[in-house]
Design a protein around this motif. Structure first.
Motif, short mmCIF file in Angstrom:
data_model
loop_
_atom_site.label_atom_id
_atom_site.label_comp_id
_atom_site.label_asym_id
_atom_site.label_seq_id
_atom_site.Cartn_x
_atom_site.Cartn_y
_atom_site.Cartn_z
N ILE A 105 0.83 -1.22 0.00
CA ILE A 105 0.00 0.00 0.00
C ILE A 105 0.86 1.26 0.00
N ARG A 106 2.02 1.20 0.66
CA ARG A 106 2.96 2.31 0.74
C ARG A 106 2.31 3.61 1.26
N PRO A 107 1.73 3.55 2.47
CA PRO A 107 1.26 4.81 3.06
C PRO A 107 2.46 5.70 3.36
N ARG A 108 2.21 6.96 3.56
CA ARG A 108 3.31 7.88 3.85
C ARG A 108 4.04 7.47 5.13
N CYS A 109 3.28 6.99 6.13
CA CYS A 109 3.87 6.59 7.40
C CYS A 109 3.19 5.32 7.90
N PHE A 110 3.82 4.67 8.84
CA PHE A 110 3.18 3.57 9.56
C PHE A 110 3.70 3.54 11.00
N VAL A 111 2.93 2.93 11.87
CA VAL A 111 3.33 2.72 13.26
C VAL A 111 3.05 1.26 13.60
N MET A 112 4.08 0.54 14.03
CA MET A 112 3.90 -0.83 14.49
C MET A 112 4.29 -0.91 15.96
N GLU A 113 3.40 -1.47 16.77
CA GLU A 113 3.62 -1.56 18.22
C GLU A 113 3.69 -3.02 18.63
N ASN A 114 4.54 -3.31 19.61
CA ASN A 114 4.61 -4.67 20.13
C ASN A 114 5.31 -4.68 21.47
N VAL A 115 5.41 -5.85 22.08
CA VAL A 115 6.13 -5.97 23.34
C VAL A 115 7.61 -5.66 23.11
N ALA A 116 8.30 -5.28 24.17
CA ALA A 116 9.69 -4.83 24.03
C ALA A 116 10.58 -5.90 23.42
N ARG A 117 10.37 -7.16 23.78
CA ARG A 117 11.24 -8.23 23.30
C ARG A 117 11.08 -8.50 21.81
N ALA A 118 10.02 -8.01 21.20
CA ALA A 118 9.80 -8.24 19.77
C ALA A 118 10.92 -7.66 18.92
N TYR A 136 11.36 2.89 3.54
CA TYR A 136 11.00 3.59 4.77
C TYR A 136 12.22 3.84 5.66
N GLY A 137 12.31 5.07 6.17
CA GLY A 137 13.21 5.35 7.27
C GLY A 137 12.50 4.95 8.55
N LEU A 138 13.25 4.42 9.52
CA LEU A 138 12.64 3.85 10.71
C LEU A 138 13.12 4.52 11.99
N THR A 139 12.20 4.83 12.85
CA THR A 139 12.49 5.16 14.25
C THR A 139 12.08 3.94 15.06
N GLU A 140 13.00 3.40 15.83
CA GLU A 140 12.77 2.18 16.60
C GLU A 140 13.10 2.46 18.07
N GLN A 141 12.08 2.48 18.90
CA GLN A 141 12.27 2.85 20.30
C GLN A 141 11.38 2.01 21.21
N VAL A 142 11.92 1.66 22.37
CA VAL A 142 11.12 1.08 23.44
C VAL A 142 10.74 2.20 24.40
N LEU A 143 9.45 2.39 24.58
CA LEU A 143 8.94 3.45 25.46
C LEU A 143 8.35 2.83 26.72
N THR A 144 8.62 3.46 27.85
CA THR A 144 8.00 3.07 29.11
C THR A 144 6.79 3.97 29.32
N ALA A 145 5.62 3.37 29.42
CA ALA A 145 4.36 4.12 29.41
C ALA A 145 4.29 5.15 30.53
N ARG A 154 4.45 -0.18 31.95
CA ARG A 154 4.41 -1.03 30.75
C ARG A 154 5.45 -0.56 29.75
N LYS A 155 6.23 -1.48 29.20
CA LYS A 155 7.22 -1.15 28.17
C LYS A 155 6.72 -1.69 26.84
N ARG A 156 6.80 -0.85 25.82
CA ARG A 156 6.36 -1.27 24.50
C ARG A 156 7.34 -0.78 23.43
N PHE A 157 7.55 -1.65 22.43
CA PHE A 157 8.42 -1.33 21.31
C PHE A 157 7.59 -0.71 20.19
#
Length: 392
Positions: A105-118, A136-145, A154-157
């Motif tokens: 589909i190639r949207p302009r952006c996407f967001v994928m969320e998962n558990v930190a270990r993913a 796609y350029g990627l920002t990859e971060q684990v955030l603590t809610a 809760r930590k999520r990637f």
């Protein structure tokens, strides 16, 4: 300008609600669990539909005509999470399906969320390669809610992608607004719970089970059990078992997941507990959405800079730049526009002077500042060239 969203693996709507509250227009959602779909549809003006997202072709046929600005979603995480069997099979394949949907589909952006270990999984490595191949350029971060407006540790990637951007394109926006301290339950709910301490059933008795409302809650899981008669206590419990200690109600767990107080729930208690435990905390979704919206509103797209492909061709034909250099120029052009919006008829000297007065730009290295100014100058030269042709 309205930015439209399609939510995949939408569950009961935590991520959708966060993006909606941030100002995005969520136009559609897809999920495969009947109970979650019914709950979702009680709370949104648009409908969630049942769709098996293993069928990539069907998903693409359904979603592509909507031309969403972004696709968001969290492929099922049981095979990655501490609560699952940690076996990457079957359901983990949905991560690859998600990536293939994005690629087609190639949207302009996407967001994928998962558990930190993913982030360290084989399934994510496969998906990541698909994202990169798609441009796609990627920002990859684990955030603590608890640093993002949620009273829960809760930590999520998050993997956030944007077409044509360098990796890390959203890092500063995503990390720059983290709270300087963790949010507690009392910070968020005040005395709404009516108790100072509560019980959260541990996976085993080597872990604590009694918590105070003056700390972030542990991760809300998909199970909620009463205090067993034989609970032995734990040295790190916030207090000993007494008559005032109780487990949280289903509604209270939803509130700690930052669902609005008027969010409506449907289904069996077991289903509701599972939906709540599976959900992205609403305020965590909102935090990520606000960073992405800030980027979208401050970056250049095809509507803000006309004929971006013509600019690319001009760089190749008139400036004799190689493909990699052209990509670098366009990426830098988008970045400089984040510091100061660039219009087609801007004066380059005045624009450069104003850029120099912006602290965030001035803090860049001399080399970066030079590259960014050159990208702006090239674009304005192209814009002038285009205007001259149209007037001749």
């Amino acid at each position: 300008m309205s930015h439209t969203i399609v939510d995949l693996f939408a569950g009961c709507g935590g991520l959708s609600k966060g993006f909606e509250l941030a100002g995005f227009d969520v136009v559609a959602a897809y999920e495969n669990w009947d109970s979650a779909i019914a709950c979702y549809n009680l709370n949104f003006n648009h409908s969630a539909k049942q769709l098996d997202l293993n069928d990539v072709d069907a998903a693409v046929q359904e979603i592509a005509p909507m031309k969403p600005t972004a696709i968001i979603g969290g492929p099922p995480c049981q095979d990655f999470s501490h609560a699952g069997k940690r076996i990457e099979a079957g359901r983990a394949g949905l991560t690859e399906s998600y990536a293939n949907i994005i690629q087609q589909i190639r949207p302009r952006c996407f967001v994928m969320e998962n558990v930190a270990r993913a982030q360290s999984s084989h399934a994510y490595a496969v998906a990541r390669e698909i994202f990169k191949t798609a441009g796609y350029g990627l920002t990859e971060q684990v955030l603590t809610a608890s640093f993002c407006g949620v009273p829960q540790s809760r930590k999520r990637f998050f993997c956030i992608g944007a077409l044509g951007e360098p990796d890390g394109f959203l890092d500063s926006r995503l990390l720059g607004k983290l709270s300087d301290r963790e949010m507690t339950i009392r910070d968020y709910l005040g005395d709404e719970l009516g108790t100072e301490y509560y019980y959260r059933h541990p996976r085993n008795y080597s872990r604590r089970a009694i918590y105070s409302i003056d700390e972030p809650a542990p991760t809300m899981r998909g199970v909620n059990r009463p205090i067993p008669k034989g609970y032995p206590g734990h040295p790190k419990d916030a207090c000993s078992v007494n008559d005032s200690v109780r487990p949280l109600s289903t509604y209270e767990r939803a509130r700690i997941q930052t669902f609005p107080a008027d969010y409506r729930w449907i289904g069996s208690k077991t289903d509701q507990e599972q939906m709540i435990g599976n959900a992205v905390p609403v305020n965590l979704g909102k935090y990520v959405a606000e960073a992405l919206l800030d980027y979208l509103n401050g970056s250049i797209d095809n509507e803000q800079i006309a004929n971006i492909e013509s600019f690319r061709s001009w760089l190749k034909q008139e400036k004799k730049l190689a493909s990699r250099s052209i990509s670098d120029v366009i990426s830098r052009l988008k970045r400089v526009n984040q510091f100061l919006e660039l219009s087609d008829d801007a004066d380059i000297d005045l624009y450069s002077m104003r850029l120099g007065r912006i602290d965030a730009f001035a803090s860049q290295s001399p080399s970066v500042r030079s590259h960014l100014k050159r990208a702006a100058k090239l674009y304005l030269e192209f814009a002038q060239h285009t205007r001259a042709l149209s007037e001749s």
